[in-house]
Design a protein around this motif. Structure first.
Motif, short mmCIF file in Angstrom:
data_model
loop_
_atom_site.label_atom_id
_atom_site.label_comp_id
_atom_site.label_asym_id
_atom_site.label_seq_id
_atom_site.Cartn_x
_atom_site.Cartn_y
_atom_site.Cartn_z
N VAL A 61 0.86 -1.19 0.00
CA VAL A 61 0.00 0.00 0.00
C VAL A 61 0.89 1.24 0.00
O VAL A 61 1.85 1.32 0.76
CB VAL A 61 -0.92 0.05 1.24
CG1 VAL A 61 -1.72 1.34 1.27
CG2 VAL A 61 -1.84 -1.15 1.28
N VAL A 62 0.56 2.17 -0.88
CA VAL A 62 1.18 3.50 -0.85
C VAL A 62 0.04 4.47 -0.56
O VAL A 62 -0.98 4.47 -1.23
CB VAL A 62 1.87 3.85 -2.18
CG1 VAL A 62 2.32 5.31 -2.18
CG2 VAL A 62 3.05 2.93 -2.43
N LEU A 63 0.22 5.25 0.48
CA LEU A 63 -0.79 6.20 0.93
C LEU A 63 -0.23 7.60 0.74
O LEU A 63 0.88 7.89 1.19
CB LEU A 63 -1.11 5.94 2.40
CG LEU A 63 -2.08 6.87 3.09
CD1 LEU A 63 -3.45 6.76 2.47
CD2 LEU A 63 -2.13 6.52 4.57
N GLY A 64 -0.98 8.44 0.06
CA GLY A 64 -0.51 9.81 -0.17
C GLY A 64 -1.61 10.82 0.02
O GLY A 64 -2.77 10.55 -0.25
N SER A 65 -1.23 11.97 0.47
CA SER A 65 -2.18 13.07 0.66
C SER A 65 -1.59 14.35 0.11
O SER A 65 -0.44 14.69 0.42
CB SER A 65 -2.48 13.23 2.16
OG SER A 65 -3.37 14.30 2.36
N ASP A 66 -2.35 15.03 -0.74
CA ASP A 66 -1.90 16.29 -1.33
C ASP A 66 -0.54 16.16 -1.99
O ASP A 66 0.37 16.96 -1.75
CB ASP A 66 -1.89 17.41 -0.28
CG ASP A 66 -3.29 17.75 0.20
OD1 ASP A 66 -4.21 17.75 -0.62
OD2 ASP A 66 -3.45 18.01 1.40
N LEU A 67 -0.39 15.16 -2.84
CA LEU A 67 0.90 14.91 -3.48
C LEU A 67 1.10 15.72 -4.76
O LEU A 67 2.23 16.01 -5.13
CB LEU A 67 1.06 13.43 -3.81
CG LEU A 67 1.13 12.47 -2.64
CD1 LEU A 67 1.23 11.05 -3.13
CD2 LEU A 67 2.28 12.83 -1.72
N ILE A 68 0.03 16.03 -5.45
CA ILE A 68 0.18 16.65 -6.77
C ILE A 68 -0.29 18.10 -6.73
O ILE A 68 -1.39 18.40 -6.31
CB ILE A 68 -0.55 15.83 -7.87
CG1 ILE A 68 -0.20 16.32 -9.26
CG2 ILE A 68 -2.04 15.78 -7.66
CD1 ILE A 68 1.17 15.93 -9.70
N TYR A 69 0.63 18.97 -7.11
CA TYR A 69 0.35 20.40 -7.18
C TYR A 69 0.63 20.97 -8.56
O TYR A 69 0.18 22.07 -8.87
CB TYR A 69 1.20 21.16 -6.16
CG TYR A 69 0.76 20.97 -4.74
CD1 TYR A 69 -0.12 21.87 -4.15
CD2 TYR A 69 1.21 19.90 -3.99
CE1 TYR A 69 -0.53 21.70 -2.84
CE2 TYR A 69 0.81 19.72 -2.68
CZ TYR A 69 -0.06 20.63 -2.11
OH TYR A 69 -0.47 20.45 -0.82
N TYR A 70 1.42 20.25 -9.35
CA TYR A 70 1.86 20.78 -10.64
C TYR A 70 1.74 19.71 -11.72
O TYR A 70 2.12 18.56 -11.50
CB TYR A 70 3.33 21.24 -10.56
CG TYR A 70 3.58 22.20 -9.45
CD1 TYR A 70 3.14 23.52 -9.54
CD2 TYR A 70 4.24 21.80 -8.29
CE1 TYR A 70 3.35 24.42 -8.50
CE2 TYR A 70 4.46 22.69 -7.25
CZ TYR A 70 4.02 23.99 -7.36
OH TYR A 70 4.22 24.87 -6.33
N GLU A 71 1.25 20.11 -12.86
CA GLU A 71 1.12 19.21 -14.01
C GLU A 71 2.47 18.57 -14.35
O GLU A 71 2.55 17.40 -14.68
CB GLU A 71 0.58 20.00 -15.22
CG GLU A 71 0.33 19.16 -16.44
CD GLU A 71 -0.89 18.26 -16.32
OE1 GLU A 71 -0.83 17.15 -16.87
OE2 GLU A 71 -1.88 18.67 -15.69
N ARG A 72 3.56 19.33 -14.23
CA ARG A 72 4.89 18.83 -14.61
C ARG A 72 5.35 17.65 -13.76
O ARG A 72 6.26 16.93 -14.14
CB ARG A 72 5.91 19.96 -14.55
CG ARG A 72 6.20 20.43 -13.15
CD ARG A 72 7.28 21.51 -13.12
NE ARG A 72 7.54 21.95 -11.78
CZ ARG A 72 7.05 23.07 -11.24
NH1 ARG A 72 6.28 23.86 -11.96
NH2 ARG A 72 7.34 23.39 -10.00
N ASP A 73 4.73 17.43 -12.60
CA ASP A 73 5.12 16.34 -11.71
C ASP A 73 4.25 15.09 -11.86
O ASP A 73 4.54 14.05 -11.27
CB ASP A 73 5.07 16.79 -10.25
CG ASP A 73 6.12 17.85 -9.94
OD1 ASP A 73 7.20 17.81 -10.56
OD2 ASP A 73 5.85 18.71 -9.08
#
Length: 114
Positions: free
Chosen positions: A54-66
């Motif tokens: 399991v990989v748990l993430g919160s608010d990971l993406i802020y930019y299209e480039r990433d």
């Protein structure tokens, strides 16, 4: 969670807080904090630091480039676990989120959004 994984650009205070919470909850033997450069996962010879069920993430993406780098990193870290799950909590409408979701779907993932 067995590990807390952080992206290398996170503020020092967040990194310290992750280490503090691992210690506070006495998880040092079962939980680790890993530093990752998501964009390194785009290299053909990239190998995941560890693999997780399991990989748990919160608010990971802020930019299209990433977006592409985030998906490549997640998939690499789940690759040896056929039933592995990536759970992402993110505000809708954030740049890059639709690209992340589409790429995960293209990789064969089952997507559930709420």
């Amino acid at each position: 969670a067995n590990s807390v994984v952080e992206e290398r650009w996170q503020p020092t205070a967040l990194q310290s807080n992750l280490a503090y919470n691992i210690e506070l909850n006495e998880l040092g033997g079962t939980c680790a904090r890993l530093r990752l450069d998501w964009h390194a996962s785009l290299a053909p010879d990239f190998r995941a630091a560890r693999e997780f069920p399991v990989v748990l993430g919160s608010d990971l993406i802020y930019y299209e480039r990433d977006a592409e780098a985030l998906v490549a990193t997640v998939l690499a870290h789940l690759q040896a676990n056929p039933g592995a799950e990536f759970l992402l909590m993110n505000r809708q409408g954030r740049p890059g989120l639709d690209t992340v979701l589409a790429a995960l779907g293209d990789a064969g993932g089952t997507l559930t959004t709420k």
